[in-house]
Design an enzyme around this catalytic site. Structure first.
Site, PDB file in Angstrom:
ATOM      1  N   ASP A   1      -2.066   5.641  -5.159  1.00  0.00           N
ATOM      2  CA  ASP A   1      -2.113   4.732  -3.769  1.00  0.00           C
ATOM      3  C   ASP A   1      -2.401   3.414  -4.477  1.00  0.00           C
ATOM      4  O   ASP A   1      -3.563   3.039  -4.908  1.00  0.00           O
ATOM      5  CB  ASP A   1      -3.302   5.337  -3.101  1.00  0.00           C
ATOM      6  CG  ASP A   1      -3.488   4.674  -1.938  1.00  0.00           C
ATOM      7  OD1 ASP A   1      -3.051   3.386  -1.740  1.00  0.00           O
ATOM      8  OD2 ASP A   1      -4.557   4.905  -1.203  1.00  0.00           O
TER       9      ASP A   1
ATOM     10  N   ASP B   1       0.742  -1.096   0.185  1.00  0.00           N
ATOM     11  CA  ASP B   1      -0.042   0.088   0.085  1.00  0.00           C
ATOM     12  C   ASP B   1       0.790   1.372   0.105  1.00  0.00           C
ATOM     13  O   ASP B   1       1.401   1.573   1.121  1.00  0.00           O
ATOM     14  CB  ASP B   1      -0.988  -0.191   1.152  1.00  0.00           C
ATOM     15  CG  ASP B   1      -1.774   1.254   1.505  1.00  0.00           C
ATOM     16  OD1 ASP B   1      -1.939   1.829   0.317  1.00  0.00           O
ATOM     17  OD2 ASP B   1      -2.339   1.457   2.489  1.00  0.00           O
TER      18      ASP B   1
END
EC number: 3.4.23.-
Length: 489
Positions: free
Chosen positions: A317, A119
Site C-alpha cells: 500500500d 494510493d
C-alpha cells in the site's frame, strides 16, 4: 458497504497551509508555460470550452467555429487512438517527509491540475470540489465543475471511508489525464465535505491504484482502464518512493519524491531481475501477496495468526506509512528489541510501540522466496514521548476483521526499500533491489514460517474471502508520526 474500524487518534500533519490572503503556489499550468505553443494551446482550449458550454445559444459565427471545434476534436481522438504511448512518468511529490506521495492529475476541459495521493491500497479517484466548505478546501486547489465543458454530473452520491475519516460528495464523469495518458469518460468523486484533517494542502484528493472490485464508486480505476486498453508498452506500473526521513535539509514538501512509471519499469532504478509473486484471479481487490517469513535482530519471528494462517496476506500500500500487523505479531516483533514497550491505550496511542532510540534495528520480510530488508531510517519513526531516549517503531498493532482479505498492511516504510512492480496481466506484484541498495537476499529456509507459501513467479496469495473496504489509511492518518512533529506524553 463494510469498513474496518481502527481506533487511532487523528494526528495533524504539520504543514504550513496558506491563509486565504496568500496565493497558493501554482501547479504546472500550460497558461504559464515557457513554451509559446503550450500557452497558445491553452488559450485555444479556453475558447473551445466556452463555445461548447454555451453551444445552444451561439450566433451564426459561433456555431461555425463550434462545428470546426468538433471536427478538430474528432481528428485528435483518432490520432490518439492510432498512437501507442509506450510509457508515461508520474513525478511524485513527497509531502510531510514520506507521509504521502502525490502525483499531478489533470481533470476537465480546459484542464484543471491537482496533486492527489497515489494510493495502491484503494481504487477510487476523488478531488475536492469548488463548493466544498471545509477549511482545507479553502486552502488548496478545488475542481470547479462549472468551468469544464466536458463534465457530466450525476445524482449518485459518493462516499468513501478510511480509518482516518471519510469523504462525501457526488459522482461525475470527465476527461482525466495523467503522465501523458487520457481517459475521456472517467467516473470520479467530487467531494463537498470531509472529516477534519483527512488531507491538507497541497493535496486535493486521491488517485486509487488498486483493482475495480473494491472501488466505492463502482468505476473502473484510471490505471486499470489504461492497462486493459493496450496503450501501455507493458501492462504494469513501476514504483519508486524516495526517502526524505532523516534528511535534516529536507522540507515538508519535496517535489523530487520518486516516480510511478505507467506502462513499464524504469530499469535505471533497480538492479538485476524483478521477483514477481503471482496474484490469483479471485484476489484482484487489494494488491496483496502472502508473507513467507520475517527476521528481526537476527531472529525469526512467527508470523502465524488466527485469521491469516501461517502465511498472512499483505496489502502492498503506497498510500500508507506504517506496517500494520496483528497485535499478537506486533508483540512478537517488539519482544526481539531490548527495552521495547507498548504505548498505553490510555494515552490514546494504542497499537504503537517504542524502543531505545540508539538501537539499530535490522528487519526483513520474505516474499516470493526472497528477503527484503527495511532500513533503520524507515523502522525508526522518531521520538514522540517526553522521554526523548525512546523512539516509535514502524510496525503498528492492528487486528483486522475475520472477513478481511488482508491481515497485514505493508506501507511506505517497506516500499521505500525496494523497486515495486504492480503488474496487470498476468497479475502480480514484483520487487527488485534499488540501485545503490542492498536490501535483497535469498530467503531463509529455516524461518519460523510453516505451510504453503510459494516463491518466485509461482507465488500465490492467501485464500479469498468476503471483501471489506480498506479501513486504514495510515499514510496521512499518522502524518505527525511519520514526520516527527508531536510530543504527546
Amino acid at each position: 458497504m463494510h469498513y474496518l474500524a481502527v481506533a487511532l487518534p487523528l494526528l495533524t500533519l504539520a504543514l504550513a497551509a496558506p491563509s486565504n490572503s496568500v496565493p497558493l503556489t501554482p501547479l504546472n499550468s500550460r497558461q504559464y508555460s515557457e513554451d509559446l505553443a503550450e500557452r497558445q494551446s491553452w488559450l485555444l482550449d479556453q475558447a473551445k470550452g466556452l463555445r461548447s458550454k454555451y453551444a445552444p445559444h451561439l450566433g451564426e459565427r459561433g456555431q461555425e467555429l463550434r462545428r470546426r471545434d468538433i471536427i478538430d476534436e474528432g481528428i485528435t481522438r483518432r490520432k490518439r487512438a492510432n498512437q501507442k504511448r509506450a510509457t508515461g512518468t508520474v513525478s511524485l511529490t513527497d509531502v510531510g517527509l514520506d507521509a504521502s506521495y502525490a502525483g499531478q492529475v489533470s481533470i476537465g476541459t480546459p484542464a484543471q491540475d491537482f496533486l492527489v495521493i497515489m494510493d495502491s491500497g484503494s481504487s477510487d479517484l476523488w478531488v475536492a470540489g469548488s463548493t466544498c466548505t471545509e477549511n482545507f478546501c479553502k486552502q488548496t486547489y478545488t475542481f470547479d465543475t462549472s468551468t469544464s465543458s466536458s463534465f457530466i454530473t450525476s445524482s449518485e452520491a459518493f462516499n468513501i471511508t478510511y480509518g482516518s475519516g471519510d469523504a462525501d460528495g457526488t459522482l461525475g464523469t470527465d476527461t482525466v489525464s495523467m503522465a501523458g495518458f487520457t481517459v475521456s469518460d472517467q467516473t470520479f468523486g467530487v467531494v463537498t465535505s470531509t472529516s477534519a484533517n483527512l488531507i491538507s494542502y497541497p493535496l486535493s484528493g486521491l488517485m486509487g491504484l488498486a483493482w475495480k472490485s473494491i472501488a466505492s464508486s463502482g468505476a473502473t480505476p484510471f490505471w486499470q482502464t489504461l492497462a486493459a486498453s493496450g496503450d501501455w508498452d507493458s501492462p504494469e506500473m513501476g514504483v519508486y518512493l524516495k526517502r526524505y526521513r532523516g534528511d535534516n535539509t529536507a522540507s515538508q514538501i519535496e517535489t523530487d519524491g520518486g516516480q510511478i512509471l505507467f506502462g513499464g519499469l524504469n530499469t535505471s532504478l533497480y538492479n538485476g531481475s524483478v521477483n514477481y509473486i503471482s496474484i490469483d484471479e479471485s484476489e484482484k481487490d487489494y494488491w496483496r501477496i502472502p508473507l513467507e517469513a520475517m527476521v528481526i535482530q537476527g531472529n525469526s519471528v512467527s508470523i502465524a495468526s488466527s485469521s491469516g494462517g501461517s502465511n498472512p496476506s499483505c496489502a502492498i500500500d503506497t498510500g500508507t506509512t506504517l506496517i500494520g500487523v496483528p497485535s499478537q505479531t506486533a508483540n512478537r516483533i517488539y519482544s526481539q528489541i531490548a527495552g521495547a514497550e507498548a504505548l498505553s491505550a490510555s494515552s490514546g496511542y494504542e497499537g504503537y510501540y517504542q524502543y531505545p532510540c540508539d538501537t539499530e534495528v535490522t528487519v526483513s520480510l520474505q516474499f516470493g522466496g526472497m528477503s527484503y530488508s527495511i532500513s533503520n531510517a524507515d523502522m525508526n519513526l522518531g521520538s514522540f514521548t517526553r522521554d526523548t531516549s525512546m523512539c516509535t517503531g514502524a510496525f503498528f498493532a492492528m487486528d483486522m476483521s475475520s472477513r478481511s482479505p488482508v491481515q497485514w498492511i505493508v506501507g511506505a516504510s517497506f516500499i521505500k526499500n525496494v523497486y515495486t512492480a504492480f503488474r496487470y496481466n498476468p497479475a502480480a506484484i514484483g520487487f527488485a533491489e534499488l540501485v545503490g541498495g542492498s536490501s535483497v537476499s535469498a530467503g531463509n529456509p529455516s524461518s519460523s514460517t510453516t505451510g504453503g507459501g510459494t516463491s518466485g513467479s509461482n507465488g500465490g496469495g492467501s485464500s479469498s474471502g468476503a471483501m471489506e473496504r480498506k479501513g486504514v489509511q495510515l499514510g496521512w492518518l499518522v502524518g505527525a508520526v511519520a514526520v516527527g512533529v508531536a510530543a504527546m506524553i
